[in-house]
Design a protein around this motif. Structure first.
Motif: not given
Ligand code: NAD
Length: 445
Positions: A1, A219, A248, A251, A346
């Motif tokens: 987030m 990240t 987008f 991450v 992940n």
């Molecule tokens: P976020 O909620 O900020 O962003 C998620 C993005 O994915 C959004 O742009 C959303 O529109 C998009 N999305 C959702 N469903 C989709 C689909 N079906 N097709 C295409 N795009 C889609 O989340 P985040 O923090 O960027 O996390 C993303 C991933 O990274 C997750 O798996 C999370 O566990 C992993 N992660 C995050 C962190 C971190 O620090 N934020 C660290 C390690 C891993």
């Protein structure tokens, strides 16, 4: 987030943004659910069988140590009470306090939380930080809760699981559906019960409450560093390369921004609403500004809308899945054409897809290495909280660079030595590090 001070997920983005996708696969006209925890077990087993380790020790480190399930009553704004199912899984405390985020999402379930907790153990071991692994979650839709309801839910979660947490026990962080404000309520509830402020009980806090500079970009910065190292290894000139990113949010957008600064041209970007394409390259900085306002990439000038499915299989050099679990499966893996897959999300790749990608000689930078920048800077936040002194953003980024480059090199060496993929190499490295401490500590039985 994203880690904006004082923001709550409700305000940040649309509710569809955190929707989870296809945790199912179709085989012989049957729809079979994919167990995310099952995927981790397969990854673990594939690496473990290459190590000469006592099977009882492997069994001990593989299974989550403790899973707590609670039903939380929360007073809603209309005066009624609603029950929420909540989880906290501590996978391992062998190398240090359990560490891992808390997810607020309607699809949270024990299988997923166990998987995410296990990956945290292996991720912390890969980057060699003194933490074990944990993850938590609450089955709820944070976009349908008011700020007051979110606050009461968070406080009740802490109160119910109070004995699990602590700077030396278990240190949560934000995950999908939670952010700095929720971490602030978490820290306050814990502190009130301890009668003094305990900032080190949780990371990803607002900066003014002891959060670390650089955490919100960490990240994505880690994804950029590991992609840059992978490109060096396969002799791919980043300034002439092309890429596609799925997701987008925090991450995906930061990874794309930092790689774009190294000259990578992003031809495709997808979010939950769809995908866009520009053969000349999408201006990532402008797209970030556009998304801040519009909450979607769709409609971005100088781009045309394309099918979401085309992004992962696009004819580009680098693909970054940065959205969901189980996106690259045995179904689309045969059509993937890139040279590098950098796993920002992940668990975006299933073990079945991994075998196909391996045969195609596509270099997959596994999640437990690629996206470990976030937990690395969470560790820095915990350290800064404990010493009571805060580093500049340059200092944080310098230390992150050092950790990520070292982890990439350790994983690559392990993979080359054992003629395996980077994923198996990363698991072998992580398992070796955990086994080493278990041997020294012994198993108290
Ligand atoms: P976020 O909620 O900020 O962003 C998620 C993005 O994915 C959004 O742009 C959303 O529109 C998009 N999305 C959702 N469903 C989709 C689909 N079906 N097709 C295409 N795009 C889609 O989340 P985040 O923090 O960027 O996390 C993303 C991933 O990274 C997750 O798996 C999370 O566990 C992993 N992660 C995050 C962190 C971190 O620090 N934020 C660290 C390690 C891993």
């Amino acid at each position: 987030m994203p880690q904006k001070t004082g923001s709550v997920p409700k305000r940040k983005t649309s509710k569809r943004d955190i929707k989870h996708g296809k945790n199912v696969v179709s085989r012989k006209n049957k729809t079979i659910p994919i167990s995310v925890f099952g995927n981790v077990m397969k990854q673990f087993d594939a690496a473990a069988k290459k190590l000469n380790t006592d099977s009882s020790v492997l069994e001990f480190i593989k299974i989550p140590r403790r899973s707590t399930i609670a039903n939380l009553p929360v007073k809603m704004d209309d005066g009624s009470f609603k029950m929420f199912k909540a989880y906290r899984v501590q996978h391992s405390i062998a190398r240090g306090p359990a560490k891992g985020g808390i997810r607020f999402h309607p699809n949270v379930n024990l299988d997923e939380v166990q998987a995410l907790a296990s990956w945290m153990t292996w991720k912390c071991a890969v980057v060699n930080i003194p933490f074990g692994g944990a993850k938590g979650g609450v089955v709820c839709d944070p976009f349908k809760l008011s700020n007051g309801e979110l606050e009461r839910l968070t406080r009740r979660y802490v109160a119910d699981m109070m004995n699990l947490f602590g700077p030396d026990d278990d240190v949560p962080a934000p995950d999908v559906g939670t952010g700095p404000q929720i971490m602030a309520w978490f820290m306050d509830t814990y502190s009130m019960r301890e009668n003094h402020s305990v900032p080190a009980v949780v990371t990803g806090k607002p900066i003014t409450l002891g959060g670390s500079l650089g955490r919100s970009e960490a990240t994505g910065r880690g994804v950029m560093i590991s992609t840059r190292e992978a490109a060096k290894y396969i002799k791919l000139d980043l300034s002439r390369s092309t890429a596609a990113v799925q997701g987008f949010g925090n991450v995906g957008s930061i990874s794309a921004k930092l790689l774009h600064e190294l000259g990578v041209k992003f031809l495709y970007v997808a979010d939950v609403h769809g995908a866009i394409y520009n053969p000349k390259g999408i201006d990532i900085k402008k797209l970030i500004k556009y998304v801040e306002k519009e909450k979607t990439i769709i409609g971005f000038p100088d781009s045309k809308t394309v099918k979401s499915d085309s992004v992962l299989t696009a004819p580009v050099d680098i693909v970054i899945p940065a959205a969901l679990e189980n996106q690259i499966t045995e179904k689309n893996a045969p059509n993937i054409k890139c040279k590098i897959i950098a796993e920002g999300a992940n668990g975006p790749t299933t073990p079945e897809a991994d075998k196909i990608l391996d045969k195609k000689k596509i270099l997959v930078i596994p999640d437990i290495l690629c996206n470990a920048g976030g937990v690395t800077v969470s560790y820095f936040e915990w350290v800064q909280n404990r010493i009571g002194y805060f580093w500049t953003e340059e200092e944080v980024n310098r230390r992150l660079e050092e950790k990520m480059v070292m982890a990439f090199s350790d994983v690559l060496n392990m993979a080359l030595k054992n003629k395996t993929s980077l994923r198996i190499g990363a698991f072998m490295l992580a398992i070796t590090r955990v086994v080493e401490v278990v041997h020294l500590r012994g198993i108290y039985s």
